[in-house]
Design an enzyme around this catalytic site. Structure first.
Site, PDB file in Angstrom:
ATOM      1  N   SER A  54      -1.363  -2.138   0.274  1.00  0.00           N
ATOM      2  CA  SER A  54      -1.833  -0.749   0.351  1.00  0.00           C
ATOM      3  C   SER A  54      -2.537  -0.386  -0.936  1.00  0.00           C
ATOM      4  CB  SER A  54      -0.682   0.217   0.599  1.00  0.00           C
ATOM      5  OG  SER A  54      -1.182   1.547   0.604  1.00  0.00           O
ATOM      6  N   VAL A  59      -0.018  -2.267  -8.089  1.00  0.00           N
ATOM      7  CA  VAL A  59      -0.578  -3.614  -8.183  1.00  0.00           C
ATOM      8  C   VAL A  59      -1.850  -3.718  -7.340  1.00  0.00           C
ATOM      9  CG1 VAL A  59      -0.147  -6.076  -7.808  1.00  0.00           C
ATOM     10  CG2 VAL A  59       1.676  -4.634  -8.695  1.00  0.00           C
ATOM     11  N   CYS A  60      -1.858  -3.106  -6.161  1.00  0.00           N
ATOM     12  CA  CYS A  60      -3.046  -3.141  -5.292  1.00  0.00           C
ATOM     13  C   CYS A  60      -4.210  -2.406  -5.954  1.00  0.00           C
ATOM     14  CB  CYS A  60      -2.730  -2.512  -3.942  1.00  0.00           C
ATOM     15  SG  CYS A  60      -1.406  -3.348  -3.054  1.00  0.00           S
ATOM     16  N   ASP A  61      -3.918  -1.288  -6.591  1.00  0.00           N
ATOM     17  CA  ASP A  61      -4.907  -0.522  -7.341  1.00  0.00           C
ATOM     18  C   ASP A  61      -5.491  -1.404  -8.440  1.00  0.00           C
ATOM     19  OD1 ASP A  61      -5.447   1.067  -9.928  1.00  0.00           O
ATOM     20  OD2 ASP A  61      -5.423   2.691  -8.468  1.00  0.00           O
ATOM     21  N   THR A  64      -7.667  -4.316  -7.026  1.00  0.00           N
ATOM     22  CA  THR A  64      -8.967  -3.859  -6.538  1.00  0.00           C
ATOM     23  C   THR A  64      -9.883  -3.484  -7.699  1.00  0.00           C
ATOM     24  OG1 THR A  64      -7.902  -3.108  -4.510  1.00  0.00           O
ATOM     25  CG2 THR A  64     -10.114  -2.242  -4.965  1.00  0.00           C
TER      26      THR A  64
END
Length: 166
Positions: A54, A59-61, A64
């Site tokens: 998500s 971590v996804c932020d 990306t």
């Protein structure tokens, strides 16, 4: 199948594991304007496919953002980020965070990408953290299923694979 945990709990991945040397499976996902996007749309380019559970998590932020920063330095490489987030949320997040060098795509509608690449977490209907590099002939030249989905991928190995791919 890859062995993956989410917050140290084992999860079940749906689909077939994609390995280096495989022909990349085709898929259809949604862009933030709700248009369909497939692997065919990137024909002739190297693709670095960054998969995140998500985009709204730490971590996804970071993942990306990192690939967005690196995308300008990669010749003939298209960088895609795919998650199960709704296209509207992805568009809002990208706008708020200045993400302009990465195609952020949603697999929410039918989980086609998740099943095709073996990254769909059955228990959560999220995608597990992974990175794939697909060359211009649509062959997988790099595949990383991050063993603990809340950990970072190996950015340097993925970027090096993208630079070396033709």
């Amino acid at each position: 199948m890859a062995n993956v945990t989410f917050k140290n709990n084992p999860v079940t991945l749906v689909g077939e594991e994609v390995k280096t040397g495989d022909k990349a499976p085709n898929f259809t996902v949604l862009a933030n304007d709700l248009s369909e996007v497939s692997l065919e749309d990137y024909k002739g380019s190297v693709k670095l496919i960054s998969v995140v559970p998500s985009i709204d998590t730490g971590v996804c932020d970071a993942q990306t953002r990192r690939f967005n920063e690196e995308a300008d330095k990669l010749d003939n490489v298209k960088v895609l980020t795919i998650s199960m987030d709704l296209p509207f949320a992805q568009k809002r997040w990208c706008g708020a965070n200045g993400i302009e060098n990465v195609d952020v795509l949603s697999d929410h509608r039918d989980a086609y990408f998740g099943e095709a690449f073996g990254v769909l977490i059955k228990e959560m209907r999220l995608l597990t953290r992974s990175v794939f590099v697909v060359n211009s002939n649509d062959e997988v030249v790099y595949a990383e299923y991050v063993p603990e989905a809340t950990d970072h991928p190996d950015y340097e190995a993925a970027l090096e694979a993208a630079k070396q791919a033709e």
